[in-house]
Design a protein around this motif. Structure first.
Motif, mmCIF file in Angstrom:
data_model
loop_
_atom_site.group_PDB
_atom_site.id
_atom_site.type_symbol
_atom_site.label_atom_id
_atom_site.label_comp_id
_atom_site.label_asym_id
_atom_site.label_seq_id
_atom_site.Cartn_x
_atom_site.Cartn_y
_atom_site.Cartn_z
ATOM 1 N N LEU A 123 1.217 -1.411 0.071
ATOM 2 C CA LEU A 123 0.072 0.127 0.068
ATOM 3 C C LEU A 123 1.004 0.686 0.109
ATOM 4 C CD1 LEU A 123 -2.694 0.925 0.343
ATOM 5 C CD2 LEU A 123 -2.465 1.569 2.716
ATOM 6 N N LYS A 124 2.337 1.130 0.552
ATOM 7 C CA LYS A 124 2.973 2.327 0.816
ATOM 8 C C LYS A 124 3.586 2.573 -0.163
ATOM 9 C CE LYS A 124 3.249 2.337 6.128
ATOM 10 N NZ LYS A 124 4.215 1.780 6.870
ATOM 11 N N LEU A 125 3.696 1.806 -0.757
ATOM 12 C CA LEU A 125 4.483 1.968 -2.281
ATOM 13 C C LEU A 125 3.331 1.845 -3.623
ATOM 14 C CD1 LEU A 125 7.002 0.875 -4.379
ATOM 15 C CD2 LEU A 125 5.723 -1.628 -5.022
ATOM 16 N N VAL A 126 2.913 1.778 -3.050
ATOM 17 C CA VAL A 126 1.404 1.749 -4.056
ATOM 18 C C VAL A 126 1.588 3.835 -4.243
ATOM 19 C CG1 VAL A 126 -0.912 1.881 -4.754
ATOM 20 C CG2 VAL A 126 0.216 0.002 -4.737
ATOM 21 N N MET A 127 0.760 4.315 -3.146
ATOM 22 C CA MET A 127 -0.115 5.124 -2.602
ATOM 23 C C MET A 127 1.393 5.974 -2.589
ATOM 24 S SD MET A 127 -2.680 5.617 -2.566
ATOM 25 C CE MET A 127 -2.755 6.977 -2.327
ATOM 26 N N ASN A 128 2.389 6.039 -2.591
ATOM 27 C CA ASN A 128 3.752 6.745 -1.893
ATOM 28 C C ASN A 128 4.957 6.931 -2.528
ATOM 29 O OD1 ASN A 128 2.331 7.381 0.815
ATOM 30 N ND2 ASN A 128 3.612 6.377 1.793
ATOM 31 N N VAL A 129 5.174 6.038 -3.670
ATOM 32 C CA VAL A 129 6.401 5.208 -4.517
ATOM 33 C C VAL A 129 5.640 6.268 -6.122
ATOM 34 C CG1 VAL A 129 7.969 3.890 -5.141
ATOM 35 C CG2 VAL A 129 7.489 4.944 -3.205
ATOM 36 N N LEU A 130 4.618 4.706 -6.201
ATOM 37 C CA LEU A 130 4.322 4.769 -7.890
ATOM 38 C C LEU A 130 3.312 5.863 -8.256
ATOM 39 C CD1 LEU A 130 3.859 0.723 -7.861
ATOM 40 C CD2 LEU A 130 5.403 2.646 -8.556
ATOM 41 N N TYR A 131 1.918 5.850 -7.222
ATOM 42 C CA TYR A 131 1.414 7.235 -7.927
ATOM 43 C C TYR A 131 2.143 9.066 -8.050
ATOM 44 C CZ TYR A 131 -2.930 10.230 -7.993
ATOM 45 O OH TYR A 131 -3.489 11.068 -7.792
ATOM 46 N N ALA A 132 3.278 8.735 -6.657
ATOM 47 C CA ALA A 132 3.644 10.205 -6.695
ATOM 48 C C ALA A 132 5.043 10.248 -8.096
ATOM 49 C CB ALA A 132 4.080 10.334 -4.947
ATOM 50 N N ARG A 133 5.060 9.101 -9.530
ATOM 51 C CA ARG A 133 6.587 9.094 -9.292
ATOM 52 C C ARG A 133 6.216 10.150 -10.785
ATOM 53 N NH1 ARG A 133 12.001 7.552 -9.648
ATOM 54 N NH2 ARG A 133 12.304 7.448 -12.166
ATOM 55 N N CYS A 134 5.257 9.478 -11.477
ATOM 56 C CA CYS A 134 4.830 10.135 -12.500
ATOM 57 C C CYS A 134 3.681 10.345 -13.003
ATOM 58 C CB CYS A 134 5.369 10.042 -14.016
ATOM 59 S SG CYS A 134 5.261 8.480 -13.619
ATOM 60 N N GLU A 135 2.560 11.475 -13.914
ATOM 61 C CA GLU A 135 0.855 10.624 -14.370
ATOM 62 C C GLU A 135 1.225 9.291 -15.127
ATOM 63 O OE1 GLU A 135 -1.849 13.151 -16.875
ATOM 64 O OE2 GLU A 135 -0.167 14.107 -16.735
ATOM 65 N N SER A 136 1.386 9.056 -16.019
ATOM 66 C CA SER A 136 1.644 7.713 -16.457
ATOM 67 C C SER A 136 1.408 6.711 -15.299
ATOM 68 C CB SER A 136 2.773 7.160 -17.322
ATOM 69 O OG SER A 136 3.579 6.990 -17.112
ATOM 70 N N LEU A 137 2.458 6.755 -14.036
ATOM 71 C CA LEU A 137 2.192 5.861 -13.495
ATOM 72 C C LEU A 137 0.733 5.803 -12.302
ATOM 73 C CD1 LEU A 137 5.880 4.679 -11.660
ATOM 74 C CD2 LEU A 137 4.389 3.737 -13.167
ATOM 75 N N ALA A 138 0.554 6.947 -12.354
ATOM 76 C CA ALA A 138 -0.482 7.702 -11.026
ATOM 77 C C ALA A 138 -1.811 7.141 -11.926
ATOM 78 C CB ALA A 138 -0.556 9.254 -11.364
#
Length: 232
Positions: free
Chosen positions: A43-58
């Motif tokens: 959950l932390k990976l998804v919310m704090n890392v992947l989602y925050a990385r760039c628009e395409s990943l979000a």
């Protein structure tokens, strides 16, 4: 989880990156029955890392979360009859015995408890995304209001205080109330009311600010059928 993170960040193939995101979201949603520690880290990976990385990943995170919420809704629908039967039997037993009062959104039977536990994680994940993108609250309401997906709707309403507090603080209670009300259909009214109920105490000393009160009157006016206003 580190492999999934690296695949999402470093792979040049969009399909591989999206697959990594979908797997991480599925882990965070409890789809694979991983350990609580692994699911929390996902959950932390998804919310704090992947989602925050760039628009395409979000965008990929949101798409994957929608898919998981739909799976939860389908589970609720498929188990509707079994849950209703169990709730009825539990209610009949309680009518013959003294019992402690339960919260409004507490489970009514062991069967319903199991189902609520099952759909809670995908619901919580999606609601966390709603704080960042209030426009997808419409998707949350739409999927959760599917016919016979009652246990998902109940779980979302149970978790609504967290969404309301966070979204109200981030975007303004009145603004969120009006935005969501404009998107919500008549069938989604129970979820809208749950959101409004939990947005209301954001004012000083638990008294809603006048701006929020005015927003509620505006919503009531917009939602009236003919000349009849919904007293709720």
């Amino acid at each position: 989880l580190l492999v999934l993170r690296d695949a999402a960040f470093q792979r040049t193939d969009p399909t591989s990156r999206q697959s990594a995101v979908r797997t991480a979201v599925a882990l965070a949603s409890g789809h694979f029955g991983a350990s609580p520690s692994c699911e929390d880290k996902a959950l932390k990976l998804v919310m704090n890392v992947l989602y925050a990385r760039c628009e395409s990943l979000a965008n990929a995170v949101v798409e994957a979360a929608i898919a998981e919420l739909k799976i939860a809704a389908q589970y609720a629908i498929e188990n509707y009859a079994k849950i209703q039967k169990a709730n009825k039997e539990a209610a009949e037993k309680e009518s013959n015995h003294d019992h402690a009062s339960k919260g409004h959104f507490s489970h009514d039977s062991e069967e319903e408890k199991i189902a609520m536990d099952k759909v809670r994680k995908p619901a919580v994940l999606f609601m966390a995304l709603c704080i960042r993108q209030p426009e997808i609250i419409k998707t949350l309401f739409d999927i959760s209001s599917a016919p016979k997906a009652d246990v998902l709707s109940k779980t979302v309403r149970q978790q609504m205080p967290k969404l309301a507090r966070a979204a109200g603080t981030k975007h303004g209670a009145a603004a969120i109330a009006l935005q969501v009300a404009d998107m919500a259909s008549h069938a989604e009214t129970p979820l809208l009311l749950a959101l409004l109920d939990n947005l209301a105490p954001l004012g000083d000393k638990g008294i809603p600010p006048q701006e929020f009160i005015d927003a509620c009157f505006e919503i009531q006016e917009k939602k009236k059928v003919g000349d009849t206003k919904d007293a709720r």
